[in-house]
Motif scaffolding. Structure first.
Motif, mmCIF file in Angstrom:
data_model
loop_
_atom_site.group_PDB
_atom_site.id
_atom_site.type_symbol
_atom_site.label_atom_id
_atom_site.label_comp_id
_atom_site.label_asym_id
_atom_site.label_seq_id
_atom_site.Cartn_x
_atom_site.Cartn_y
_atom_site.Cartn_z
ATOM 1 N N PRO A 1 0.818 -1.219 0.000
ATOM 2 C CA PRO A 1 0.000 0.000 0.000
ATOM 3 C C PRO A 1 0.851 1.268 0.000
ATOM 4 C CG PRO A 1 -0.818 -1.542 1.616
ATOM 5 C CD PRO A 1 0.489 -2.071 1.144
ATOM 6 N N LEU B 1 1.553 2.210 -3.341
ATOM 7 C CA LEU B 1 0.398 2.822 -3.985
ATOM 8 C C LEU B 1 0.079 4.172 -3.360
ATOM 9 C CD1 LEU B 1 -1.907 -0.284 -4.239
ATOM 10 C CD2 LEU B 1 -0.477 0.669 -5.995
ATOM 11 N N GLY B 2 0.764 4.550 -2.302
ATOM 12 C CA GLY B 2 0.582 5.868 -1.720
ATOM 13 C C GLY B 2 -0.073 5.905 -0.362
ATOM 14 N N ALA B 3 -0.589 4.779 0.135
ATOM 15 C CA ALA B 3 -1.231 4.777 1.450
ATOM 16 C C ALA B 3 -0.192 4.412 2.505
ATOM 17 C CB ALA B 3 -2.384 3.783 1.481
ATOM 18 N N ASN C 1 -11.028 -0.630 -0.175
ATOM 19 C CA ASN C 1 -10.746 0.741 -0.582
ATOM 20 C C ASN C 1 -10.873 0.898 -2.090
ATOM 21 O OD1 ASN C 1 -9.383 3.184 -1.190
ATOM 22 N ND2 ASN C 1 -8.467 3.100 0.823
ATOM 23 N N ILE D 1 -10.014 3.148 -4.149
ATOM 24 C CA ILE D 1 -8.845 3.607 -4.913
ATOM 25 C C ILE D 1 -7.869 2.454 -5.114
ATOM 26 C CG2 ILE D 1 -6.979 5.270 -4.985
ATOM 27 C CD1 ILE D 1 -8.636 7.102 -3.256
ATOM 28 N N ARG E 1 -6.629 0.797 -8.548
ATOM 29 C CA ARG E 1 -5.216 0.744 -8.901
ATOM 30 C C ARG E 1 -4.721 -0.677 -9.147
ATOM 31 N NH1 ARG E 1 -1.419 4.473 -7.727
ATOM 32 N NH2 ARG E 1 -0.131 3.015 -8.875
ATOM 33 N N ILE F 1 -2.460 13.733 -1.024
ATOM 34 C CA ILE F 1 -3.018 12.401 -1.256
ATOM 35 C C ILE F 1 -4.531 12.504 -1.119
ATOM 36 C CG2 ILE F 1 -3.300 10.158 -0.099
ATOM 37 C CD1 ILE F 1 -0.316 10.072 0.192
ATOM 38 N N PRO F 2 -5.360 11.901 -1.940
ATOM 39 C CA PRO F 2 -5.067 10.932 -3.008
ATOM 40 C C PRO F 2 -4.653 11.531 -4.343
ATOM 41 C CG PRO F 2 -7.419 11.163 -2.739
ATOM 42 C CD PRO F 2 -6.801 12.012 -1.701
ATOM 43 N N PHE G 1 -7.476 12.149 5.347
ATOM 44 C CA PHE G 1 -7.488 11.537 4.014
ATOM 45 C C PHE G 1 -6.091 11.083 3.635
ATOM 46 C CE2 PHE G 1 -11.113 14.577 2.811
ATOM 47 C CZ PHE G 1 -12.024 13.722 3.367
ATOM 48 N N ARG G 2 -5.137 11.968 3.894
ATOM 49 C CA ARG G 2 -3.789 11.716 3.417
ATOM 50 C C ARG G 2 -3.253 10.404 3.947
ATOM 51 N NH1 ARG G 2 1.983 14.487 3.485
ATOM 52 N NH2 ARG G 2 2.996 12.497 3.141
ATOM 53 N N PHE H 1 -5.699 7.193 2.398
ATOM 54 C CA PHE H 1 -5.924 6.820 1.002
ATOM 55 C C PHE H 1 -4.631 6.606 0.253
ATOM 56 C CE2 PHE H 1 -9.978 9.472 1.326
ATOM 57 C CZ PHE H 1 -10.602 8.423 1.944
ATOM 58 N N PRO H 2 -4.689 5.710 -0.712
ATOM 59 C CA PRO H 2 -3.581 5.618 -1.649
ATOM 60 C C PRO H 2 -3.728 6.665 -2.744
ATOM 61 C CG PRO H 2 -5.118 3.850 -2.032
ATOM 62 C CD PRO H 2 -5.679 4.673 -0.929
ATOM 63 N N ARG H 3 -2.813 6.615 -3.658
ATOM 64 C CA ARG H 3 -2.764 7.635 -4.695
ATOM 65 C C ARG H 3 -3.479 7.117 -5.937
ATOM 66 N NH1 ARG H 3 2.375 7.098 -5.147
ATOM 67 N NH2 ARG H 3 2.701 8.353 -3.333
ATOM 68 N N VAL H 4 -4.209 7.985 -6.624
ATOM 69 C CA VAL H 4 -4.861 7.553 -7.857
ATOM 70 C C VAL H 4 -3.865 7.674 -8.999
ATOM 71 C CG1 VAL H 4 -7.134 8.206 -7.076
ATOM 72 C CG2 VAL H 4 -5.790 9.810 -8.397
ATOM 73 N N MET I 1 -11.051 4.959 6.726
ATOM 74 C CA MET I 1 -10.936 6.160 7.557
ATOM 75 C C MET I 1 -11.353 5.855 8.988
ATOM 76 S SD MET I 1 -12.400 8.927 4.881
ATOM 77 C CE MET I 1 -12.553 10.269 6.023
#
Lengths: 396, 334, 162
Positions: free
Chosen positions: A136, A139-141, A223, A225, A229, B214-215, B296-297, B300-303, C15
């Motif tokens: 993750p 992927l940015g999380a 999730n 997103i 992805r 992010i995202p 959120f940051r 969440f992952p990035r789109v 969240m």
């Protein structure tokens, strides 16, 4: 006039770029890059965000373990095989030691086998939790990292409590697990059996591992997103996977129930009740999902195994200075990353004559040029991460 | 109070005072938000977070970081376009500072109540992206270049929904002045978010993209582009980007609060108290939105770039356009 | 695998996990905090942890087994023979090995524990002590006196699982 490959390529490039003259850019991803898992280097030709001709360049971490093994004795080699796939150091020892035992035709006591099994599965959980943490993140999380690593610490604590080492346990000896220390007065040296409270702590830790699997499920699996992805990204069909020699969760995600734990009887896996996890689509999401399910399976396996650990010695009778008779064998085992095998040739001395290490990550990585052809830059990272290789395992 | 009014009547003294306030307030807000992000993210992940600097809670962590950045060598790559490379952080910071001009802190407390306040705010917030594009181009680094271009693509896609959702509010308020919008909400008796929920959501999503959080943090995208347009920056130039990011988070939240959440006004508080409490209310409301952004940051992952674009063009822009039309129709009918 | 759900519910679930983690970490840090303030609070390593090797100089007979079995040869031993005069006149002169140098280079050590294992006279022990980092790599070489000092930190034998 003969048309060679270069001309064809040239013609095709001209034909697609009539409207806008664009120039490709060669992008070096790595060897120092946040998400190449170490020192992998990818050379990609990128057209905007799309990459073509991705070629992995490996060898930045070559440490020559096959050669080093030729000038070391058997107990010393377990020290260096720990460092091949360092996120699951314990699991690397098993096939090597089993190979040596096979040549010696040595029967390992059941208690030692069970201890090996428990610790190997713990190593598998650790390795997969590292994947749960890092994927993750790629992927940015950022948060699943901490949820996964927190539980990994507990499992590593257990490993350390038994073996004395967190990453490099060096706990297997030919004939069993680390024996009672040599001769001598034995006044303060400890007998290396399981420490008190190990069963209780393991049960609690495995419950927590199962809990954190649910947490990761909530954080990641649903999730939208993440789904966008990973679903349908980096699909590896069964035939391609097999032709590149993929193994482990990467192959199982494509739908092949190929698990050496069921096929090779190197540890008493048959006495436990567990399932081989297979995916359906062979995409990044399935590879992630397979590993999460394998953590659950391993945790259940450990919970069963600690109830069944038999009494008895942890070490077969072996001479003090071990000499393996002349012979050769290949032993493979299901490592967290896939099939790990040692081709061991011995000449009757203190150490092997030659060791060939078949490591899972090396073969898993070889699919990258195929899988990354025409992928977007973010997908390069997503696909590469989902294959879960360790560069120490690739370069050895 | 009288002394202050006297001082403010002199243009030059007022200018210097205002500049001082700006020079103090932006790093301060940047540091507070930066610290909140560190500490809150730590708690979300069951960590301790910064705790060493300054003794209790590590409150001085960001000050220590700032000092560290000033001590670092100011590296400029050999292939960099030197003047552009040097100017880029200043452009980013200028965009951030200029945005603070039109934030209404309280009744009458505003640096300059422009007639076209919201128009100015949305226009000037794009300046940040120009700075980002400059940084990406001038670094002489392929990752930076990709990051800069991604930022440009993102700006073009997300400026439209941002503007459209603000337009709906402007139609409701009947003015483009920031104070006017707040007063319209005060006189209406309810914050516009009640009728403009769709607009608010679209505005926040677009603001996240505009801030490249992010995202939508594709221009930075640590795991793909190393650090995107920031890759080659170090020392106090990096600090400029860093502070600008956090200050921008606050100013965008403040604009969202002004447009949708009633700005400095809170129902049930008498007007004379609002004189002093106004800024506090605005900061409180903005920090709620900032918290949401931090939240959120870390979740969440990035789109992906194509997903980002399709979200903007296929969903946000049609939705916000429909919102504008609906709002206009209601305004005319009612 | 997840079935079809309301769009956005997955985002919200994630969240929510973070929110309750944050709330419980803030209000019950003792129970839920996963990390510690390291220099102020220290976790005790397990008794078997391979932290540092301690040397019992009295027990060492300079047999060199540890130095020879070390996989990366990070143990340096020198010794000489010493004649011990007989206890009573006319007795035999005893010869014993005296240790002159016993250095372990921790910058090179792989912490495998083979030296401890092969020692036939109980001269080497593992201690879970871990705080001996140095600014200079050369200072990681521990001489025999320093190794002797670690002996005090070797824990007693722990209980075994029945």
């Amino acid at each position: 006039m003969s048309i060679d490959a270069d001309t064809i390529r040239h013609l095709s490039e001209v034909s697609v770029s009539v409207e806008l003259q664009t120039e490709d850019m060669t992008l070096n991803i790595g060897p120092q890059h946040p998400s190449t898992h170490g020192v992998l280097r990818l050379v990609a030709r990128v057209d905007g965000e799309r990459a073509f001709d991705v070629q992995p360049v490996i060898g930045y971490m070559h440490r020559g373990y096959e050669k080093l093994a030729e000038v070391r004795t058997y107990p010393q080699i377990t020290t260096i095989v720990n460092r091949i796939d360092w996120v699951a150091g314990y699991a690397n020892e098993i096939p090597f030691i089993t190979a040596a035992e096979k040549i010696m035709e040595l029967e390992v006591p059941p208690r030692a086998q069970y201890i090996r099994l428990i610790l190997t599965e713990m190593a598998r959980i650790c390795s997969h939790l590292v994947f749960m943490a890092s994927y993750p993140l790629e992927l940015g999380a950022a948060s699943p990292l901490f949820f996964a690593l927190r539980e990994r610490e507990r499992v590593l604590d257990l490993l350390e409590g038994v073996t004395g080492g967190r990453f490099h346990p060096n706990f297997n000896r030919i004939g069993g697990v680390k024996p009672a220390y040599g001769s001598g007065s034995m006044t303060r040296k400890w007998v290396q059996d399981l420490p008190a409270g190990f069963y209780r702590d393991t049960r609690a830790a495995m419950d927590r591992v199962l809990e954190v699997c649910d947490e990761l499920d909530n954080l990641v699996a649903g999730n939208e997103i993440i789904l966008a992805r990973t679903k349908g990204v980096g699909v590896i069909p069964v035939d391609v996977a097999a032709s590149y020699g993929l193994s482990g969760p990467n192959l199982r995600a494509s739908g092949v129930p190929f698990d050496l734990r069921k096929m090779e009887h190197y540890l008493p896996y048959d006495e436990l009740d567990w399932n081989v996890v297979t995916g359906t689509n062979g995409d990044c999401y399935d590879r992630w999902w397979c590993r999460l399910q394998e953590i659950r399976e391993s945790a259940k396996m450990i919970q069963q195994a600690i109830d069944q650990v038999p009494e008895g010695p942890i070490q077969a009778k072996v001479p003090k200075v071990i000499k393996v008779p002349k012979g050769e064998t290949y032993v493979r085992a299901e490592n967290p990353k896939g099939e790990m095998g040692y081709y061991l040739v011995t000449d009757g001395g203190n150490g092997p004559y030659r060791v060939k290490i078949r490591s899972a990550s090396f073969s898993n990585l070889s699919i990258l040029p195929w899988a990354l052809e025409g992928a977007l830059i973010p997908d390069i990272i997503a696909i590469m991460g989902s294959l879960d290789f360790v560069l120490g395992d690739v370069d050895r | 109070m009288e002394l202050l009014t006297d001082l403010m009547s002199n243009f030059w003294i007022a200018l210097v005072l205002k500049l001082l306030v700006v020079a103090l307030i932006i790093p301060l807000i940047g540091m507070v938000i930066g610290f909140a992000e560190m500490k809150l993210s730590a708690k979300m992940q069951a960590r301790v977070g910064p705790y060493f600097a300054g003794g209790r809670w590590g409150w001085a962590q960001l000050i220590a970081d700032g000092v560290k950045f000033f001590q670092k060598e100011d590296l400029i790559p050999r292939d960099a376009d030197r003047p552009v490379f040097k100017v880029a952080p200043i452009v980013v910071m200028a965009g951030t500072v200029a945005l603070f001009v039109v934030i209404p802190w309280g009744p009458g407390v505003i640096f300059r109540d422009l007639d076209i306040g919201i128009f100015y705010a949305l226009a000037i917030s794009s300046l940040t992206t120009v700075g980002v594009l400059m940084a990406g181009w001038a670094s002489g680094n392929k990752y930076s270049l990709i990051g800069g271009l991604r930022a440009a693509g993102q700006l073009i896609a997300y400026e439209l929904p941002l503007v459209f959702s603000a337009v709906a509010v402007v139609i409701m308020a009947g003015t483009m002045s920031m104070q006017g919008i707040v007063e319209a909400q005060v006189s209406a008796g309810y914050p516009f978010v009640l009728l403009q929920l769709v607009g608010f959501v679209v505005f926040m999503i677009a603001a996240l993209a505009e801030l490249s959080r992010i995202p939508f943090d594709l221009p930075i995208a640590e795991s793909e582009l190393v650090m995107g347009y920031l890759t080659e920056y170090s020392g106090f130039r990096f600090l400029f980007f860093f502070l600008a990011e956090f200050a921008n988070m606050f100013s965008m939240s403040a604009i969202a609060v002004t447009l949708f959440l009633g700005g400095w006004h809170l129902p049930g508080i008498p007007a004379d108290v609002l004189e002093f409490a106004g800024p506090l209310i605005l900061i409180g409301k903005s920090f709620l939105l900032v918290f949401a952004m931090i939240w959120f940051r870390w979740t969440f992952p990035r789109v992906r770039q194509d997903q980002l674009q399709s979200l903007a063009w296929k969903w946000l822009i049609p939705i916000s356009l429909a919102n504008v039309i609906l709002t206009g129709v209601f305004k005319v009918v009612l | 695998m997840s079935s079809r759900t309301v769009p956005g519910s997955g985002l919200w679930k994630g969240m929510w996990v973070l929110l309750y983690t944050m709330v419980r970490t803030i209000f019950k840090p003792k129970k839920y905090l996963a990390t510690v303030n390291y220099p102020k609070v220290k976790e005790t390593p397990v008794a078997r942890a391979r932290g540092v090797i301690a040397l019992d100089q009295e027990a060492c007979t300079v047999c060199m087994l540890c130095a020879r079995n070390c996989p990366d040869w990070c143990i340096y031993i020198e010794g000489h023979k010493e004649e011990i005069p007989p206890d009573k006149p006319g007795g035999r002169i005893k010869v014993r090995n005296k240790l002159d140098r016993f250095d372990i280079d921790y910058a090179l050590c792989m912490y495998c524990g083979i030296c401890v294992e092969v020692c036939p006279f109980d001269a080497l022990f593992w201690s879970p002590e871990y705080e001996y980092s140095e600014a200079q790599m050369g200072d990681m070489m521990h001489d025999m006196d320093k190794l002797q000092d670690w002996l005090a930190t070797v824990p007693d034998q722990p209980e075994l699982e029945k």
